[in-house]
Motif scaffolding. Structure first.
Motif, PDB file in Angstrom:
ATOM      1  N   CYS A   1       1.039  -0.983  -0.187  1.00 55.40           N
ATOM      2  CA  CYS A   1      -0.008   0.122   0.396  1.00 55.40           C
ATOM      3  C   CYS A   1       0.664   0.858   0.458  1.00 55.40           C
ATOM      4  N   ILE A   2       1.895   0.776   0.641  1.00 60.04           N
ATOM      5  CA  ILE A   2       2.815   2.466   1.192  1.00 60.04           C
ATOM      6  C   ILE A   2       3.369   2.822  -0.553  1.00 60.04           C
ATOM      7  N   ALA A   3       3.881   1.505  -1.326  1.00 67.88           N
ATOM      8  CA  ALA A   3       4.888   1.371  -2.231  1.00 67.88           C
ATOM      9  C   ALA A   3       3.806   2.026  -3.177  1.00 67.88           C
ATOM     10  N   ILE A   4       2.595   1.166  -3.723  1.00 71.26           N
ATOM     11  CA  ILE A   4       1.607   1.746  -4.487  1.00 71.26           C
ATOM     12  C   ILE A   4       1.138   3.714  -4.379  1.00 71.26           C
ATOM     13  N   ALA A   5       1.271   3.691  -3.112  1.00 73.39           N
ATOM     14  CA  ALA A   5       0.631   5.394  -3.051  1.00 73.39           C
ATOM     15  C   ALA A   5       1.930   6.191  -3.078  1.00 73.39           C
ATOM     16  N   ALA A   6       2.772   5.898  -2.816  1.00 76.70           N
ATOM     17  CA  ALA A   6       4.398   6.359  -3.601  1.00 76.70           C
ATOM     18  C   ALA A   6       4.848   7.117  -4.636  1.00 76.70           C
ATOM     19  N   ALA A   7       3.910   5.779  -5.350  1.00 78.91           N
ATOM     20  CA  ALA A   7       4.911   5.606  -6.858  1.00 78.91           C
ATOM     21  C   ALA A   7       3.635   6.463  -7.413  1.00 78.91           C
ATOM     22  N   ILE A   8       2.502   6.882  -7.025  1.00 80.66           N
ATOM     23  CA  ILE A   8       0.688   7.998  -7.225  1.00 80.66           C
ATOM     24  C   ILE A   8       1.181   9.165  -6.962  1.00 80.66           C
ATOM     25  N   ALA A   9       1.985   9.192  -6.052  1.00 74.80           N
ATOM     26  CA  ALA A   9       2.538  10.351  -5.644  1.00 74.80           C
ATOM     27  C   ALA A   9       3.893  10.803  -6.164  1.00 74.80           C
ATOM     28  N   LEU A  10       3.996  10.121  -6.443  1.00 77.03           N
ATOM     29  CA  LEU A  10       5.518  10.022  -7.431  1.00 77.03           C
ATOM     30  C   LEU A  10       5.591  11.164  -8.972  1.00 77.03           C
ATOM     31  N   THR A  11       3.744  10.166  -9.014  1.00 81.18           N
ATOM     32  CA  THR A  11       3.504  10.574 -10.798  1.00 81.18           C
ATOM     33  C   THR A  11       2.329  11.433 -11.017  1.00 81.18           C
ATOM     34  N   LEU A  12       2.352  11.852  -9.878  1.00 84.06           N
ATOM     35  CA  LEU A  12       1.936  13.108  -9.687  1.00 84.06           C
ATOM     36  C   LEU A  12       2.655  14.119  -9.391  1.00 84.06           C
ATOM     37  N   ILE A  13       3.918  14.390  -8.586  1.00 79.79           N
ATOM     38  CA  ILE A  13       5.327  14.867  -9.278  1.00 79.79           C
ATOM     39  C   ILE A  13       5.250  15.595 -10.518  1.00 79.79           C
ATOM     40  N   ALA A  14       5.766  14.466 -11.157  1.00 80.93           N
ATOM     41  CA  ALA A  14       6.391  14.402 -12.507  1.00 80.93           C
ATOM     42  C   ALA A  14       5.183  15.088 -13.303  1.00 80.93           C
ATOM     43  N   LEU A  15       4.087  14.700 -13.208  1.00 78.55           N
ATOM     44  CA  LEU A  15       3.288  15.522 -14.383  1.00 78.55           C
ATOM     45  C   LEU A  15       3.090  16.540 -13.385  1.00 78.55           C
ATOM     46  N   ALA A  16       3.018  17.349 -12.680  1.00 81.80           N
ATOM     47  CA  ALA A  16       2.961  18.368 -12.767  1.00 81.80           C
ATOM     48  C   ALA A  16       4.638  18.998 -13.063  1.00 81.80           C
ATOM     49  N   ALA A  17       5.327  18.571 -12.472  1.00 75.82           N
ATOM     50  CA  ALA A  17       6.493  18.920 -13.787  1.00 75.82           C
ATOM     51  C   ALA A  17       6.383  19.188 -14.455  1.00 75.82           C
ATOM     52  N   ILE A  18       5.978  18.362 -15.540  1.00 73.66           N
ATOM     53  CA  ILE A  18       5.828  18.523 -17.067  1.00 73.66           C
ATOM     54  C   ILE A  18       4.613  19.085 -17.524  1.00 73.66           C
ATOM     55  N   GLY A  19       3.648  19.492 -16.722  1.00 72.39           N
ATOM     56  CA  GLY A  19       2.784  20.984 -16.896  1.00 72.39           C
ATOM     57  C   GLY A  19       2.820  20.522 -17.953  1.00 72.39           C
ATOM     58  N   ASP A  20       1.702  21.547 -19.015  1.00 76.52           N
ATOM     59  CA  ASP A  20       1.011  21.569 -20.429  1.00 76.52           C
ATOM     60  C   ASP A  20       1.960  21.604 -21.284  1.00 76.52           C
ATOM     61  N   SER A  21       3.114  20.918 -20.959  1.00 79.44           N
ATOM     62  CA  SER A  21       4.458  21.279 -21.672  1.00 79.44           C
ATOM     63  C   SER A  21       4.236  20.485 -23.246  1.00 79.44           C
ATOM     64  N   TYR A  22       3.406  20.526 -23.519  1.00 78.98           N
ATOM     65  CA  TYR A  22       3.264  18.784 -24.717  1.00 78.98           C
ATOM     66  C   TYR A  22       2.378  19.509 -25.681  1.00 78.98           C
ATOM     67  N   LEU A  23       1.760  20.661 -24.661  1.00 78.18           N
ATOM     68  CA  LEU A  23       0.623  21.344 -25.541  1.00 78.18           C
ATOM     69  C   LEU A  23       1.614  21.662 -26.768  1.00 78.18           C
ATOM     70  N   GLU A  24       2.583  22.270 -26.624  1.00 77.03           N
ATOM     71  CA  GLU A  24       3.599  23.868 -26.851  1.00 77.03           C
ATOM     72  C   GLU A  24       4.001  22.406 -28.310  1.00 77.03           C
ATOM     73  N   TRP A  25       3.830  21.012 -28.484  1.00 75.69           N
ATOM     74  CA  TRP A  25       4.601  20.443 -29.458  1.00 75.69           C
ATOM     75  C   TRP A  25       3.988  20.355 -30.832  1.00 75.69           C
ATOM     76  N   ASP A  26       4.548  20.015 -31.814  1.00 73.50           N
ATOM     77  CA  ASP A  26       4.057  20.526 -32.900  1.00 73.50           C
ATOM     78  C   ASP A  26       3.524  19.503 -33.715  1.00 73.50           C
ATOM     79  N   PHE A  27       1.989  19.397 -33.502  1.00 76.33           N
ATOM     80  CA  PHE A  27       0.650  18.435 -33.481  1.00 76.33           C
ATOM     81  C   PHE A  27       0.530  18.046 -35.167  1.00 76.33           C
ATOM     82  N   SER A  28       1.341  19.114 -36.008  1.00 70.58           N
ATOM     83  CA  SER A  28       1.776  18.418 -37.594  1.00 70.58           C
ATOM     84  C   SER A  28       2.262  16.924 -37.671  1.00 70.58           C
ATOM     85  N   ASN A  29       3.139  16.757 -36.730  1.00 68.98           N
ATOM     86  CA  ASN A  29       3.055  15.435 -36.465  1.00 68.98           C
ATOM     87  C   ASN A  29       2.914  14.678 -36.084  1.00 68.98           C
ATOM     88  N   PRO A  30       2.246  13.552 -36.899  1.00 68.99           N
ATOM     89  CA  PRO A  30       1.281  12.364 -36.397  1.00 68.99           C
ATOM     90  C   PRO A  30       1.538  11.641 -34.948  1.00 68.99           C
TER      91      PRO A  30
END
Length: 169
Positions: free
Chosen positions: A102-131
């Motif tokens: 339980c603790i390990a899975i909770a830590a993995a979820i927390a780290l994933t949330l932190i990683a998503l916050a760090a990435i932010g919306d930077s993927y929205l700036e990608w060139d979406f004309s490339n499939p």
């Protein structure tokens, strides 16, 4: 060993779990738990099992003894104490493993949330004309959208699981 002996002797007598349970005045699930090694019958119940199956308690416990040797209640108690101790240790080990999981899975979820916050919306700036970028960005956005909505509930459930499986006392 006790569980295997009960199962083998019951089967050799042609009794179902239900029939043995009726003769011992217990429910079928109790016999099933004995045979799967999830619980151990007490001393009085072992004596009753031995009587129903027509075998000495020492044979149920896996010992070969001579017919002249008397079966002492003290010896039986000591063997049951060992079996109960083994059962308790196995249960404690499972409880600890579940708590750590339980603790390990909770830590993995927390780290994933932190990683998503760090990435932010930077993927929205990608060139979406490339499939390839379009597919990757869409998948990342979909994952983020679902994960951010599910993660708080999962963290709450995992925290409750860790609390409920922690050592008591």
């Amino acid at each position: 060993m006790l569980n295997e002996n009960i199962r083998a002797l019951r089967a050799s007598k042609g009794l179902s779990q239900e029939e043995l349970a009726l003769k011992l005045n217990v429910v079928r699930q109790t016999v099933s738990k004995w045979e799967r090694g999830l619980s151990v019958p007490d001393a009085e119940m072992l004596i009753a099992i031995g009587e129903v199956l027509g075998t000495p308690v020492s044979a149920l416990l896996g010992e070969t003894v001579s017919q002249t040797e008397p079966e002492g209640l003290q010896m039986l108690s000591e063997k049951l104490e060992v079996l109960n101790d083994q059962f308790a240790r196995a249960q404690e080990s499972k409880r600890r493993a579940l708590c750590v999981l339980c603790i390990a899975i909770a830590a993995a979820i927390a780290l994933t949330l932190i990683a998503l916050a760090a990435i932010g919306d930077s993927y929205l700036e990608w060139d979406f004309s490339n499939p390839e970028y379009a597919v990757a960005g869409t998948m990342l956005h979909g994952f983020e959208w679902v994960f951010v909505r599910v993660a708080p509930f999962a963290l709450l459930a995992l925290a409750m699981g860790a609390i409920m499986t922690r050592k008591k006392g």
